[in-house]
Design an enzyme around this catalytic site. Structure first.
Site, PDB file in Angstrom:
ATOM      1  N   GLY A   1       0.617  -4.048   4.013  1.00 45.10           N
ATOM      2  CA  GLY A   1       0.324  -5.460   4.162  1.00 45.10           C
ATOM      3  C   GLY A   1       1.572  -6.272   4.465  1.00 45.10           C
ATOM      4  O   GLY A   1       2.653  -5.983   3.955  1.00 45.10           O
TER       5      GLY A   1
ATOM      6  N   CYS B   1       0.799  -1.232   0.000  1.00 50.36           N
ATOM      7  CA  CYS B   1       0.000   0.000   0.000  1.00 50.36           C
ATOM      8  C   CYS B   1       0.831   1.282   0.000  1.00 50.36           C
ATOM      9  O   CYS B   1       0.289   2.358  -0.243  1.00 50.36           O
ATOM     10  CB  CYS B   1      -0.942   0.013   1.198  1.00 50.36           C
ATOM     11  SG  CYS B   1      -2.101  -1.368   1.213  1.00 50.36           S
TER      12      CYS B   1
ATOM     13  N   HIS C   1      -9.043   3.622  -2.101  1.00 50.30           N
ATOM     14  CA  HIS C   1      -7.649   3.224  -1.886  1.00 50.30           C
ATOM     15  C   HIS C   1      -7.149   2.358  -3.046  1.00 50.30           C
ATOM     16  O   HIS C   1      -7.079   1.136  -2.940  1.00 50.30           O
ATOM     17  CB  HIS C   1      -7.562   2.473  -0.553  1.00 50.30           C
ATOM     18  CG  HIS C   1      -6.215   1.951  -0.201  1.00 50.30           C
ATOM     19  ND1 HIS C   1      -5.023   2.476  -0.702  1.00 50.30           N
ATOM     20  CD2 HIS C   1      -5.844   0.929   0.630  1.00 50.30           C
ATOM     21  CE1 HIS C   1      -3.998   1.805  -0.197  1.00 50.30           C
ATOM     22  NE2 HIS C   1      -4.474   0.859   0.607  1.00 50.30           N
TER      23      HIS C   1
ATOM     24  N   CYS D   1      -0.205   2.225   6.459  1.00 49.86           N
ATOM     25  CA  CYS D   1       0.185   0.879   6.865  1.00 49.86           C
ATOM     26  C   CYS D   1       0.436   0.051   5.604  1.00 49.86           C
ATOM     27  O   CYS D   1       0.038   0.432   4.501  1.00 49.86           O
ATOM     28  CB  CYS D   1      -0.889   0.245   7.737  1.00 49.86           C
ATOM     29  SG  CYS D   1      -2.519   0.141   6.976  1.00 49.86           S
TER      30      CYS D   1
END
Length: 463
Positions: free
Chosen positions: A427, A138, A393, A425
């Site tokens: 993954g 991300c 997103h 954040c």
């Protein structure tokens, strides 16, 4: 050596008005006065001409995957639109760009790499300009910007583009096709395979984030995004995309121009959100309404040395100050910003409470609420124009989108807004953050001052 230090001290005395005498210059030369442990003091060094600056940052609208405005738009068309805009808006010769780095997550690497190369040609870049992709989940779009900044700082080239693109209409989130059998012997390796929604539930459970707190964060995200859209704030950063919509039933092709984020729900409210069932766990608290949207979009950021930007007469939108990536427990990957932000801020010589604006990706309301609490952030400084819960997103593009949103808002706020942070954040258990400074700031090193006749000069010819 001592003679060289004295000469540098005298030089500093002339170019920096905050240093009153040669003795104080000595301490300035020997150690930086940027200190995160001393009230967040922040001053320029003499090499400000070598600053890496942003002269343009744009994005497409963000649209709902599979049913939104870009459901029939290929990712290379999204990317080429923002790449072309950077060149058209700044007048930079595309042949001068040293590299294009594109953050992207879901598509197979070699396939997306070719599509990005094609997009550069669509945008008018010559074949001499290279391009590559980067995937840190991300944070990929932000990582692309950070990579370009680092390469410019290292002297590999003077101009570069950090970008991001994702079509979640075409590419789905999926795990490894074949999992190593020894993964069960390593609990944290096993947790890397957890669905992101389950990590959100873990954050909520472990750190006591309630369903109501999550739903309230979602309502606020939509409210702010709707207000920003209505007031025209996003017009400075969104580039209209000429594309098409294909009717799924009739096959009719309709030309359209997409220039507005289509996932925002202005009427979102607690009562409606409370009716939604948990999406990932039977007795959980993360729902479709308090999680980020699955989206399509692209963004791009043009960076170069400050001295070159000045030479070209380009307005400076922002200055890249620092970047940090940090690892966390994969089971609660959403806490990443709470670790990465302090690291990036400290690297920039600041404190967390010395930052004026934050863009923290709202992957899930649980982790967003936790990070604000953990860092004791003022909610009025964070995601003031809404976040991923309302906007969406598009994984690889989010970092570049956040940079554009942050820098344009800092520009609007002017002198009352000097520093901003982008964070998210990641993954498998990480966080990333970058610190930016408002681009039009004029500080002491850019000001001339009169020199008294009694001051020691570098040579007789300078008198």
């Amino acid at each position: 050596m001592e003679k060289a230090r004295r000469r540098q001290s005298v030089l500093l005395q002339h170019i920096d008005p905050i240093i009153p005498n040669a003795s104080s210059c000595e301490s300035f030369v020997s150690s930086s006065i940027c200190s995160a442990e001393d009230g967040g003091a922040y001053e320029r060094t003499v090499g400000f001409g070598d600053d890496v600056v942003i002269v343009a940052a744009y994005r497409t609208a963000i649209c709902k995957s599979k049913c939104g405005g870009f459901k029939d738009t290929l990712p290379d068309d999204l990317l080429s639109t923002v790449l072309k805009t950077l060149i058209e808006k700044t007048g930079v010769n595309p042949g001068e760009v040293g590299d294009i780095v594109v953050g992207t997550v879901l598509a197979p690497g070699s396939e997306r790499a070719m599509e990005c190369r094609m997009a550069a040609f669509y945008a008018g870049f010559p074949d001499t300009v290279p391009i590559r992709t980067v995937n840190r989940q991300c944070s990929s779009g932000l990582q692309a910007v950070a990579d370009v900044a680092a390469y410019i700082k290292a002297g590999f080239y003077d101009i570069g583009i950090g970008a991001g693109v994702e079509s979640m209409t075409l590419d789905n989130v999926r795990g490894p096709q074949k999992v190593n059998s020894k993964v069960n012997d390593f609990p944290q390796a096993r947790d890397c395979l957890l669905p992101m929604g389950m990590t959100s539930e873990n954050v909520a459970h472990r750190y006591g984030v309630t369903r109501q707190e999550q739903d309230q964060a979602a309502v606020e995200s939509h409210r702010r995004a709707a207000a920003a859209t209505a007031s025209g704030k996003f017009r400075d950063e969104i580039i209209p995309v000429s594309t098409k919509i294909v009717d799924a039933k009739t096959g009719e092709v309709k030309p359209v121009i997409i220039a507005v984020d289509d996932g925002i729900r202005p009427n979102a409210n607690l009562a409606d959100l409370a009716k939604l069932k948990p999406a990932f766990k039977k007795d959980g608290s993360s729902t479709a309404g308090n999680s980020s949207q699955v989206s399509d979009g692209a963004g791009a950021v043009l960076l170069m040395k400050r001295s070159l930007a000045v030479k070209k007469g380009l307005s400076i939108l922002g200055v890249f100050r620092s970047f940090a990536a940090a690892g966390v427990d994969p089971a609660v990957m959403g806490i990443g910003p709470a670790v990465a932000i302090p690291a990036a801020v400290k690297s920039a010589g600041l404190r967390v409470d010395g930052v004026d604006l934050y863009e923290i990706n709202e992957a899930f309301a649980s982790q967003y609420v936790y990070c604000l609490k953990k860092l004791n952030l003022d909610p009025e400084k964070v995601n003031i124009n809404g976040g991923a819960i309302a906007l969406g997103h598009p994984l690889g593009a989010t970092g570049a989108r956040c940079v554009a949103t942050l820098l344009h808002e800092m520009k609007r706020r002017g002198k009352d807004c000097r520093f901003g942070v982008v964070s998210m954040c990641i993954g498998s258990g990480m966080g990333a953050a970058a610190v930016f400074e408002r681009g039009d700031l004029v500080d002491e090193l850019q000001n001339a001052r009169a020199t008294a006749a009694t001051v020691n000069l570098l040579s007789q010819d300078a008198r």
